[in-house]
Design a protein around this motif. Structure first.
Motif, PDB file in Angstrom:
ATOM      1  N   TYR A  95       0.852  -1.186   0.000  1.00 44.94           N
ATOM      2  CA  TYR A  95       0.000   0.000   0.000  1.00 44.94           C
ATOM      3  C   TYR A  95       0.885   1.232   0.000  1.00 44.94           C
ATOM      4  O   TYR A  95       2.009   1.208   0.483  1.00 44.94           O
ATOM      5  CB  TYR A  95      -0.986   0.006   1.172  1.00 44.94           C
ATOM      6  N   MET A 140      -3.909   0.144  -2.766  1.00 42.25           N
ATOM      7  CA  MET A 140      -3.383  -1.192  -2.506  1.00 42.25           C
ATOM      8  C   MET A 140      -3.241  -1.961  -3.806  1.00 42.25           C
ATOM      9  O   MET A 140      -4.042  -1.789  -4.726  1.00 42.25           O
ATOM     10  CB  MET A 140      -4.282  -1.957  -1.542  1.00 42.25           C
ATOM     11  N   ALA A 177      -8.633   2.887   2.252  1.00 42.06           N
ATOM     12  CA  ALA A 177      -7.732   2.341   1.241  1.00 42.06           C
ATOM     13  C   ALA A 177      -8.586   1.988   0.034  1.00 42.06           C
ATOM     14  O   ALA A 177      -9.755   1.600   0.181  1.00 42.06           O
ATOM     15  CB  ALA A 177      -7.002   1.103   1.749  1.00 42.06           C
TER      16      ALA A 177
END
Length: 168
Positions: A72, A85, A119
């Protein structure tokens, strides 16, 4: 549940990165890179968090066999600081749930050590396996988007997002 172990990227992982540069692994991410590009990527991974490097890990089986990579890195997406990611698993180990297990472990890592609320992952709309990884790892599908990868090339991607509990 499938068990994997994440380990910080090390100098010994160049051979794995070369294996992950196979056409069947890179088919949805612009195709294989030159060896010079692979070596440069490896060096960025070794430098650790920073411009274009992020937090990179190998994906290992309980017996120590390295079967892939996950990572990430920081980016801004639609005005919000987020993590992006990415992952790859060697062809011989695909279809066993290893990528989903590795991404779940990576989400936990980013939540524990990162400073972002969300994310994202941006797999190609034409890549059912990576989209399934996102779903199985607990990401929510926000919809389709144009995404630039590799640099200079726009691709049609799905925008998947996961909450990193307690951040931001």
């Amino acid at each position: 549940m499938t068990e994997v172990r994440l380990a910080r990227w090390s100098a010994d992982d160049l051979a794995l990165l070369r294996q992950l540069n196979a056409p069947e692994v890179r088919a949805h991410t612009g195709g294989p890179e030159t060896d010079e590009q692979v070596v440069a990527r490896h060096e960025r991974y070794l430098r650790g968090p920073g411009a274009r490097s992020g937090h990179m890990f190998t994906v290992g089986l309980p017996d120590g066999t390295k079967v892939g990579s996950v990572g990430y890195w920081e980016r801004e997406w639609r005005g919000e600081p987020v993590y992006e990611m990415g992952w790859a698993v060697l062809p011989a180990y695909q279809g066993r749930g290893l990528a989903s297990a590795a991404v779940r472990a990576l989400v936990a890592e980013a939540a524990a050590h990162g400073d972002r609320r969300h994310a994202h992952a941006y797999p190609s709309v034409d890549h059912p396996a990576s989209n399934a990884v996102c779903r199985k790892a607990g990401f929510a599908l926000l919809g389709e988007t144009e995404f630039e990868y590799p640099p200079g090339h726009l691709m049609r991607s799905n925008d998947w997002r996961v909450e990193l509990t307690g951040k931001g």
